[in-house]
Design an enzyme around this catalytic site. Sequence first.
Site, PDB file in Angstrom:
ATOM      1  N   GLY A 218     -35.228 -77.773  12.738  1.00 29.99           N
ATOM      2  CA  GLY A 218     -34.784 -78.379  14.259  1.00 29.99           C
ATOM      3  C   GLY A 218     -34.151 -77.226  15.010  1.00 29.99           C
ATOM      4  O   GLY A 218     -33.700 -77.603  15.809  1.00 29.99           O
TER       5      GLY A 218
ATOM      6  N   ASN B 124     -35.439 -75.046  17.295  1.00 29.31           N
ATOM      7  CA  ASN B 124     -35.866 -75.207  18.676  1.00 29.31           C
ATOM      8  C   ASN B 124     -35.472 -76.621  19.280  1.00 29.31           C
ATOM      9  O   ASN B 124     -35.203 -76.614  20.309  1.00 29.31           O
ATOM     10  CB  ASN B 124     -37.468 -75.123  18.563  1.00 29.31           C
TER      11      ASN B 124
ATOM     12  N   LEU C 248     -45.431 -79.424  11.749  1.00 28.98           N
ATOM     13  CA  LEU C 248     -46.296 -78.885  10.881  1.00 28.98           C
ATOM     14  C   LEU C 248     -47.530 -79.577  10.255  1.00 28.98           C
ATOM     15  O   LEU C 248     -48.334 -79.497   9.687  1.00 28.98           O
ATOM     16  CB  LEU C 248     -45.768 -77.910   9.797  1.00 28.98           C
TER      17      LEU C 248
ATOM     18  N   ASN D  70     -46.196 -76.643  22.800  1.00 29.66           N
ATOM     19  CA  ASN D  70     -45.937 -76.008  21.538  1.00 29.66           C
ATOM     20  C   ASN D  70     -45.293 -74.439  21.668  1.00 29.66           C
ATOM     21  O   ASN D  70     -45.818 -73.817  22.615  1.00 29.66           O
ATOM     22  CB  ASN D  70     -47.213 -75.845  20.615  1.00 29.66           C
TER      23      ASN D  70
ATOM     24  N   HIS E 173     -44.983 -70.931  19.731  1.00 32.18           N
ATOM     25  CA  HIS E 173     -45.604 -70.016  18.824  1.00 32.18           C
ATOM     26  C   HIS E 173     -44.783 -68.748  18.504  1.00 32.18           C
ATOM     27  O   HIS E 173     -44.627 -68.307  19.583  1.00 32.18           O
ATOM     28  CB  HIS E 173     -46.972 -70.113  19.078  1.00 32.18           C
TER      29      HIS E 173
ATOM     30  N   ASP F 119     -53.853 -73.267  18.534  1.00 24.02           N
ATOM     31  CA  ASP F 119     -53.062 -72.427  19.357  1.00 24.02           C
ATOM     32  C   ASP F 119     -53.979 -71.719  20.374  1.00 24.02           C
ATOM     33  O   ASP F 119     -53.739 -70.507  20.855  1.00 24.02           O
ATOM     34  CB  ASP F 119     -52.816 -71.309  18.187  1.00 24.02           C
TER      35      ASP F 119
ATOM     36  N   GLU G  19     -38.049 -67.623  21.631  1.00 18.58           N
ATOM     37  CA  GLU G  19     -38.235 -68.835  21.690  1.00 18.58           C
ATOM     38  C   GLU G  19     -37.213 -69.704  22.220  1.00 18.58           C
ATOM     39  O   GLU G  19     -37.568 -70.751  22.858  1.00 18.58           O
ATOM     40  CB  GLU G  19     -38.641 -69.381  20.038  1.00 18.58           C
TER      41      GLU G  19
END
Length: 213
Positions: free
Chosen positions: A16, A18, A95, A112, A114, A155, A185
């Site tokens: 976690g 992010n 995931l 999301n 990436h 994606d 990110e």
Amino acid sequence: METKMTKIAVLVSGGGTNLQALIDAEKRGELGNGKITLVIASKPGVYALERAANNGIDSKVLARKEYDSIAAYSGALVDALVDAEADLVVLAGFLTIFDEQVYKAFPNRILNVHPALIPSFCGKGFYGLYVHEAALAKGVKVSGATVHIVTPECDAGPIVLQKAVEVKEGDTPEILQKRIMEEAEWKILPEAVKLFCEGRISVENNIVHIKGE
């Protein structure tokens, strides 16, 4: 007139980091009117759940192995998100695959992050360190991160924000992963969430337009 709070649900599968970046941004007042109201983990015991608890955020475990199909899991996920009255869903290292039930329930409302500059090093199989291994194997000089709206194709959803990060001589996948997290990110994910919460994102022909830019 009071601005309506935007309820954010964050979906996680691991540590976690992010999620923590979003929590920190919210504390600094950098998510606009956004508030993280729910964290959903795809497996029990992950550290992201502790991060939620430490910050007084409700959490729920929806363990994939307890459902016999992607459809059953997706239905449970939609129910949990609808029950929480989520306005925005953020995948922060989530995931677990879900199906069109989730996309239909939250059209253009799932973000999301990436760890590459889409359309490079993305799609099926490109997650975690695999992304950075592929980037280094190709010898790219810059990589980075992308925040995109999630669509059924992996994606391939409309791109909201991107940030480039330098690839340095001697980088390992682990070193590059850390640099991309810290420099890209953790910066553009909160920024994209803020744009959404401010109602500044619109999508037309698979292209994101940001109002006020």
